[in-house]
Write a protein that holds these residues in place. Structure first.
Motif, PDB file in Angstrom:
ATOM      1  N   PHE A 190      -4.083   7.008   9.013  1.00 18.43           N
ATOM      2  CA  PHE A 190      -4.991   7.541  10.022  1.00 18.43           C
ATOM      3  C   PHE A 190      -6.278   8.050   9.385  1.00 18.43           C
ATOM      4  CE2 PHE A 190      -5.752  10.326  13.848  1.00 18.43           C
ATOM      5  CZ  PHE A 190      -5.909   9.247  14.707  1.00 18.43           C
ATOM      6  N   SER A 226      -3.015  -4.994   6.937  1.00 19.70           N
ATOM      7  CA  SER A 226      -3.940  -6.100   6.707  1.00 19.70           C
ATOM      8  C   SER A 226      -5.382  -5.756   7.094  1.00 19.70           C
ATOM      9  CB  SER A 226      -3.478  -7.352   7.437  1.00 19.70           C
ATOM     10  OG  SER A 226      -3.737  -7.214   8.808  1.00 19.70           O
ATOM     11  N   LEU A 243      -7.825   6.818   6.967  1.00 18.54           N
ATOM     12  CA  LEU A 243      -8.734   5.720   6.645  1.00 18.54           C
ATOM     13  C   LEU A 243      -9.693   5.469   7.798  1.00 18.54           C
ATOM     14  CD1 LEU A 243      -6.637   2.829   5.079  1.00 18.54           C
ATOM     15  CD2 LEU A 243      -8.390   4.177   3.976  1.00 18.54           C
ATOM     16  N   PHE A 244      -9.212   5.675   9.008  1.00 22.49           N
ATOM     17  CA  PHE A 244     -10.041   5.402  10.177  1.00 22.49           C
ATOM     18  C   PHE A 244     -10.941   6.588  10.519  1.00 22.49           C
ATOM     19  CE2 PHE A 244      -6.440   2.580  10.403  1.00 22.49           C
ATOM     20  CZ  PHE A 244      -7.029   1.363  10.719  1.00 22.49           C
ATOM     21  N   TYR A 245     -10.357   7.778  10.462  1.00 22.15           N
ATOM     22  CA  TYR A 245     -11.151   8.974  10.764  1.00 22.15           C
ATOM     23  C   TYR A 245     -10.960  10.014   9.674  1.00 22.15           C
ATOM     24  CZ  TYR A 245     -11.674   6.725  15.214  1.00 22.15           C
ATOM     25  OH  TYR A 245     -11.969   5.800  16.170  1.00 22.15           O
ATOM     26  N   ARG A 246     -12.035  10.292   8.951  1.00 20.54           N
ATOM     27  CA  ARG A 246     -11.926  11.113   7.748  1.00 20.54           C
ATOM     28  C   ARG A 246     -11.733  12.599   8.010  1.00 20.54           C
ATOM     29  NH1 ARG A 246     -13.900   7.143   4.003  1.00 20.54           N
ATOM     30  NH2 ARG A 246     -12.682   5.459   4.861  1.00 20.54           N
ATOM     31  N   ASP A 247     -11.902  13.038   9.244  1.00 17.83           N
ATOM     32  CA  ASP A 247     -11.754  14.477   9.480  1.00 17.83           C
ATOM     33  C   ASP A 247     -10.357  14.834   9.994  1.00 17.83           C
ATOM     34  OD1 ASP A 247     -12.144  13.248  11.872  1.00 17.83           O
ATOM     35  OD2 ASP A 247     -13.456  14.772  12.708  1.00 17.83           O
ATOM     36  N   ALA A 253      -8.247  -3.047   4.126  1.00 17.33           N
ATOM     37  CA  ALA A 253      -9.364  -3.456   3.272  1.00 17.33           C
ATOM     38  C   ALA A 253     -10.656  -3.626   4.076  1.00 17.33           C
ATOM     39  CB  ALA A 253      -9.023  -4.745   2.546  1.00 17.33           C
ATOM     40  N   ASP A 254     -10.532  -3.823   5.395  1.00 14.47           N
ATOM     41  CA  ASP A 254     -11.728  -3.983   6.231  1.00 14.47           C
ATOM     42  C   ASP A 254     -12.349  -2.645   6.602  1.00 14.47           C
ATOM     43  OD1 ASP A 254     -11.053  -6.654   6.213  1.00 14.47           O
ATOM     44  OD2 ASP A 254     -10.004  -6.554   8.126  1.00 14.47           O
ATOM     45  N   VAL A 255     -11.530  -1.589   6.629  1.00 16.76           N
ATOM     46  CA  VAL A 255     -12.063  -0.316   7.116  1.00 16.76           C
ATOM     47  C   VAL A 255     -12.422   0.689   6.027  1.00 16.76           C
ATOM     48  CG1 VAL A 255     -10.981  -0.439   9.381  1.00 16.76           C
ATOM     49  CG2 VAL A 255      -9.764   0.665   7.523  1.00 16.76           C
ATOM     50  N   ARG A 259       0.804  -1.234   0.000  1.00 16.76           N
ATOM     51  CA  ARG A 259       0.000   0.000   0.000  1.00 16.76           C
ATOM     52  C   ARG A 259       0.827   1.270   0.000  1.00 16.76           C
ATOM     53  NH1 ARG A 259      -3.590  -3.067  -2.003  1.00 16.76           N
ATOM     54  NH2 ARG A 259      -4.889  -4.231  -0.558  1.00 16.76           N
TER      55      ARG A 259
END
Lengths: 254, 249
Positions: A159, A248, A161-165, A251-253, A98
């Protein structure tokens, strides 16, 4: 790294560059004009209104030598931060390291840096400054800055990817960081006892080094620079490790 | 690879993932403040074991949220198992979201190269197959040097499909691509997949169309709530599944 990955980096970088230049009418010029106009406006304010002087070189080119690496950092971080989210559909269906998505985005910005650097050379001619062999040192300095920017990019992209703001927070931090970095001013304007903050700020180290080799016609300050290199490498090693652990679950988030 | 050798092996695979309730930091801070739930652990695959031989076509059916796409992600290697082992050998080509790597501003030709490289092809191979790829996509060669944003959605799909099928896959992962595109495109896909079947390509096929599954697959896994409910003959799997739907409604 495998040959196939290098080819992939090449194509993704070209995608970024081509797509941008095809999108707008002015194309390539935007990249060059943006820091140039910033330079014009800031120069007007600081050299005509506030009368900044005593730098040894004209203020516009002093400023431009700082704006150039700063623009690379700011634009590089802003676009690589979204690089994983923007390629979500690829991340969900096909495997490749990635980091390639992040590094390609950053390489496209490095291309912009090179274009904007041409303007710098033209400014040098315009202000009748002398070209020296020391100027070639800007290449290794840029490579160090690239590593530093890359490490931060990996962190922010993951980061995001987890929180867009994250980007709003990032914009705030970037603005503060800008004023704590000698882009529009010189470190010498600061009282000596406060100058320690520039030693710990890698961007300040890089910008001072650029100015020393490009405008000062001298070697950079190797002690400061080695702190910058050390910080960049350590940051990169930590972030790289973290990134590979998180990979890994990307792809899940997304 | 010798025939009859397993190309995909799942050995007691469990997959958990965390469902994030808040997608922004702002929401997260609020949720922490009011002591709301922030994440939920989801058991997406429960003790899944099966092995697939080279040349087999496996259908996967089940309701939404059964874990079908998660299973496909594990095969594709984009997501790792929480416990257990996944072994996959051979070149994988996904036919999931066609044209995922396409950029609308780039020309058809540029996108062929870009997508080909993403799928693991070398530049030299793409160059040698370029004419065939364009011919198979049925796109007028006049349009190939035009940005794909000017393409119709049909042309776009056909081009993406065309690049994908020229990758010489060992394993094909198919997820509902036939739901997009018109009848002509669907027929083209089915024909090509039948050809792949004959050539001994392993295919994993997710679909909600029982007719296609019945017509196409050698073997079907019926998945529900992350568990394999049935693994075997297509007819039986479909009966089992349809029966479950009836009882629940």
């Amino acid at each position: 790294m495998k040959q196939q990955h290098l080819t992939l980096i090449k194509y993704l970088t070209l995608r970024e560059i081509k797509a941008r230049y095809k999108q707008s009418f002015l194309g390539l010029f935007w990249v060059v004009l943006n820091p140039f106009f910033q330079m014009l406006i800031l120069s007007f304010v600081f050299s005509k209104i506030m009368k900044v002087g005593g730098l040894g070189v004209p203020y516009p080119i002093f400023l431009y030598a700082g704006l150039l690496p700063w623009t690379f950092l700011a634009n590089g971080l802003a676009s690589s931060m979204g690089s994983l989210v923007a390629n979500a559909s690829l991340i969900k269906q096909i495997y490749f390291p990635r980091q390639i998505l992040v590094i390609s985005t950053l390489l496209a910005k490095a291309f912009d840096f090179c274009l904007a650097f041409i303007i710098f050379l033209l400014l040098m001619i315009y202000f009748k400054l002398t070209f020296t062999w020391y100027m070639l040192l800007f290449i290794p300095i840029f490579l160090i800055q690239f590593l530093f920017t890359y490490a931060l990019s990996l962190l922010l992209a993951a980061f995001n990817l987890f929180y867009r703001d994250v980007q709003y927070l990032f914009n705030l931090v970037l603005t503060l960081w800008f004023y704590l970095t000698p882009v529009i001013y010189a470190t010498e304007f600061f009282p000596a006892r406060y100058r320690i903050i520039f030693k710990l700020n890698p961007m300040a180290v890089f910008i001072n080094a650029y100015r020393q080799v490009l405008l000062g016609g001298s070697w950079p300050n190797f002690i400061s620079l080695s702190i910058g290199v050390g910080l960049s490498v350590v940051l990169w090693l930590i972030v790289q490790h973290l990134f590979q652990k998180l990979e890994s679950v990307f792809a899940d988030v997304v | 690879m010798a025939p009859n050798e397993a190309t995909i092996v799942f050995d007691r695979v469990n997959k958990f993932f965390y469902l994030q309730y808040q997608k922004t930091l702002k929401e997260l801070v609020q949720a922490l403040f009011f002591k709301e739930k922030t994440i939920e652990k989801i058991h997406a695959l429960k003790d899944v074991s099966f092995s697939l031989k080279k040349g087999e076509t496996l259908g996967i059916i089940g309701p939404n949220g059964a874990g079908k796409s998660t299973l496909l992600k594990l095969i594709a290697g984009v997501s790792g198992p929480t416990s257990g082992q996944v072994k996959v050998s051979g070149r994988i080509t996904p036919l999931i979201e066609l044209g995922a790597g396409f950029h609308p501003e780039l020309t058809g030709r540029e996108n062929i190269f870009l997508n080909g490289v993403i799928l693991g092809l070398t530049e030299r191979y793409i160059r040698s197959k370029l004419e065939e790829i364009v011919a198979f996509s049925e796109i007028n060669p006049e349009f190939i040097d035009m940005p794909v944003k000017h393409y119709s959605s049909g042309m776009y799909l056909r081009l993406a499909f065309s690049v994908a099928v020229f990758t010489q896959p060992d394993i094909l992962l198919v997820d509902e691509i036939l739901a997009v595109g018109d009848t002509a495109f669907q027929k083209k896909c089915l024909d090509k997949m039948a050809q792949f079947q004959k050539e001994g390509v392993t295919i994993v096929y997710i679909s909600h169309s029982m007719d296609q599954v019945r017509q196409f697959c050698h073997r079907v896994i019926y998945l529900n709530k992350g568990e394999i409910k049935y693994d075997g003959k297509p007819e039986k799997a479909i009966d089992y599944y349809l029966n479950d739907i009836k009882h629940h409604s």
